[in-house]
Design a protein around this motif. Sequence first.
Motif, short mmCIF file in Angstrom:
data_model
loop_
_atom_site.label_atom_id
_atom_site.label_comp_id
_atom_site.label_asym_id
_atom_site.label_seq_id
_atom_site.Cartn_x
_atom_site.Cartn_y
_atom_site.Cartn_z
N GLU A 139 -9.77 20.91 13.28
CA GLU A 139 -10.38 22.23 13.21
C GLU A 139 -9.32 23.30 12.90
O GLU A 139 -9.57 24.22 12.12
CB GLU A 139 -11.08 22.55 14.53
N GLN A 140 -8.16 23.15 13.52
CA GLN A 140 -7.09 24.10 13.24
C GLN A 140 -6.64 24.02 11.78
O GLN A 140 -6.37 25.04 11.14
CB GLN A 140 -5.90 23.84 14.17
N LYS B 164 -8.54 23.03 9.30
CA LYS B 164 -9.60 23.63 8.50
C LYS B 164 -9.50 25.15 8.50
O LYS B 164 -9.65 25.81 7.47
CB LYS B 164 -10.97 23.20 9.05
N GLU B 165 -9.25 25.71 9.69
CA GLU B 165 -9.15 27.17 9.80
C GLU B 165 -7.95 27.68 9.01
O GLU B 165 -8.03 28.72 8.32
CB GLU B 165 -9.02 27.56 11.28
N LYS C 243 -8.83 27.54 5.39
CA LYS C 243 -9.77 28.61 5.02
C LYS C 243 -9.06 29.95 4.91
O LYS C 243 -9.32 30.73 3.97
CB LYS C 243 -10.89 28.68 6.07
N ASN C 244 -8.15 30.22 5.83
CA ASN C 244 -7.41 31.49 5.77
C ASN C 244 -6.52 31.55 4.52
O ASN C 244 -6.43 32.59 3.86
CB ASN C 244 -6.56 31.66 7.03
N GLU D 144 -19.73 25.48 8.07
CA GLU D 144 -19.53 26.00 9.42
C GLU D 144 -20.84 26.52 10.01
O GLU D 144 -21.14 26.29 11.19
CB GLU D 144 -18.49 27.11 9.40
#
Length: 347
Positions: free
Chosen positions: A256-257, A259-260, A263-264, A325
Amino acid sequence: VPGFDPSLSMMTGITPINPMIPGMGLVPPPPPTDVPVVKEIIHCKSCTLFPPNPNLPPPSTRERPPGCKTVFVGGLPENATEEIIQEVFEQCGDITAIRKSKKNFCHIRFAEEFMVDKAIYLSGYRMRLGSSTDKKDSGRLHVDFAQARDDFYEWECKQRMLAREERHRRKMEEDRLRPPSPPAIMHYSEHEAALLAEKLKDDSKFSEAITVLLTWIERGEVNRRSANQFYSMVQSANSHVRRLMNEKAAHEQEMEQAKESFKNALTGILTQFEQIVAVFNASTRQKAWDHFSKAQRKNIDIWRKHSEELRNAHSEQLMGIRREEEMEMSDDDSGDNPSKKLRVDDS
């Protein structure tokens, strides 16, 4: 030098020799083609072999049997003895057997297959014993392949031997490529069980230990005396489930980290693409566009279109991530409130 012409670099008045003319220059004449093999007279101690007419077609032969070492020889002189036949054909190789018929033919078996080809060469020769002119002392030889059971049996044995060697070679190759067998699992004992219980608690040795535990149980090592010890080891295996779930949760958090973070980063890239496209759009307005040359305008237009395509592609990718998401969040909400979902379905 008198008679020498420097412009020709040779003696004048002499016809030059063409070095490419066969037989006249440095290149030897080419060998003649399609020339039949000329057979010569063969002199033996007891007889003479005269070659056939070279203008006649070569003698015909039957199909060669597999492993052929035996030839049929026909057209022998009536007075030809086994010793004379031996004298003539032993020039082709070692003879293992001669079976002579009462008529004018015999069978000759050689030690090797290639010797048969030498014997076939004598087919068509006229054989004359000594210097006699009697019909019984002359004959025209006809040599052909013969089918013998001994030849076929030896050929089959050789083929079987080659097949065995090939199977052995393949087996050796398979054994070489086969991965090594796992080490043998020790037999159950209270001491080994105590060591195994400690290994089951160690994450680095758990896979090896659980394999041993499974083997012991399948072997039937569990009995009244060892039941408590086995129960303790099974309980340790169950405790490992919680460790596995914690490990999975940690990996999911890392995912998840990641992915985040992706995305950023993608959002930042998309922002810069928007800025670049804005620069190209501003450059195409008349206020600035008129000051560029034709070639410069063409390049700016190409760059603008390319940047817009990349921006749109990255924008679609970012929108896809956000949709995923939103779907995951909606699934989580549905799972957290099953009663609410039932009420919605009922309505």
